[in-house]
Design a protein around this motif. Sequence first.
Motif, PDB file in Angstrom:
ATOM      1  N   LYS A   1      29.643  48.864  97.259  1.00  0.00           N
ATOM      2  CA  LYS A   1      30.520  47.510  97.459  1.00  0.00           C
ATOM      3  C   LYS A   1      31.953  47.875  97.628  1.00  0.00           C
ATOM      4  CE  LYS A   1      26.679  45.457  98.514  1.00  0.00           C
ATOM      5  NZ  LYS A   1      26.302  45.642 100.107  1.00  0.00           N
TER       6      LYS A   1
ATOM      7  N   GLU B   1      21.917  51.424 103.050  1.00  0.00           N
ATOM      8  CA  GLU B   1      22.746  51.678 101.904  1.00  0.00           C
ATOM      9  C   GLU B   1      22.412  52.795 100.889  1.00  0.00           C
ATOM     10  OE1 GLU B   1      25.096  47.419 101.222  1.00  0.00           O
ATOM     11  OE2 GLU B   1      22.930  47.458 101.368  1.00  0.00           O
TER      12      GLU B   1
ATOM     13  N   VAL C   1      25.595  49.505  92.975  1.00  0.00           N
ATOM     14  CA  VAL C   1      25.919  48.601  94.047  1.00  0.00           C
ATOM     15  C   VAL C   1      27.291  48.392  93.836  1.00  0.00           C
ATOM     16  CG1 VAL C   1      25.426  46.034  94.586  1.00  0.00           C
ATOM     17  CG2 VAL C   1      23.548  47.372  93.752  1.00  0.00           C
TER      18      VAL C   1
ATOM     19  N   SER D   1      22.521  44.991  90.950  1.00  0.00           N
ATOM     20  CA  SER D   1      23.902  44.436  90.651  1.00  0.00           C
ATOM     21  C   SER D   1      24.087  44.079  89.355  1.00  0.00           C
ATOM     22  CB  SER D   1      24.310  43.699  91.665  1.00  0.00           C
ATOM     23  OG  SER D   1      23.609  42.554  91.895  1.00  0.00           O
TER      24      SER D   1
ATOM     25  N   HIS E   1      14.940  44.074  97.508  1.00  0.00           N
ATOM     26  CA  HIS E   1      15.744  44.965  98.467  1.00  0.00           C
ATOM     27  C   HIS E   1      15.006  44.682  99.841  1.00  0.00           C
ATOM     28  CE1 HIS E   1      18.424  46.453  95.177  1.00  0.00           C
ATOM     29  NE2 HIS E   1      17.216  46.910  94.710  1.00  0.00           N
TER      30      HIS E   1
ATOM     31  N   LEU F   1      19.919  45.121  98.745  1.00  0.00           N
ATOM     32  CA  LEU F   1      20.466  46.407  99.429  1.00  0.00           C
ATOM     33  C   LEU F   1      19.479  46.625 100.597  1.00  0.00           C
ATOM     34  CD1 LEU F   1      21.491  48.618  96.538  1.00  0.00           C
ATOM     35  CD2 LEU F   1      23.125  47.490  97.908  1.00  0.00           C
TER      36      LEU F   1
END
Length: 175
Positions: free
Chosen positions: A168, A70, A164, A156, A41, A10
């Motif tokens: 998404k 994000e 996550v 995720s 990340h 992310l």
Amino acid sequence: MSSSTEFTPLGMAVLTVSDTRDESNDSSGQYLAGALADEGHRLVAKQIVKDDIYQIRATVSAWIADADIEVVVITGGTGFSGRDSTPEAVSVLFDKVIEGFGEVFRAVSLTEIGSSTIQSRAVAGLANNTVIFCMPGSTGACKTAWQQVIRDQLDSRHRPCNFVGVLKVRANTVT
């Protein structure tokens, strides 16, 4: 809201709120930037701002408008001293409040700092498809928040759910 079997990096931003810190002594911001990078990340932005509602809000507003960011993690300004104003600055930007973050952070902190945890005003929320976590300014509190709560929620692969998947799914429904 499905979880992936592969890690999804992310884009993240780290904001330190302090009237006394700069890049040479911002151990909390440095810890968070290093921890998120260690997990895979991307650090998109890092900044230090004075504990001022409007400076905080302006920075976070710009970041939640940036499609490359994000996640925003904020350290500092969540206590009860005179200028602590991070919750007031950021909460008005939330589309949804993540009540569980503050609750879980304080529960975990209880074992570390005892009843002093009631003075933490740690908050989190979603704003414009960006998840925002606000935690105390001490490096110890940042380690607790990252290691015990935030890290897994930004992975995720974490089951049964994580942010996550939420980000998404929400990104795919926003036009």
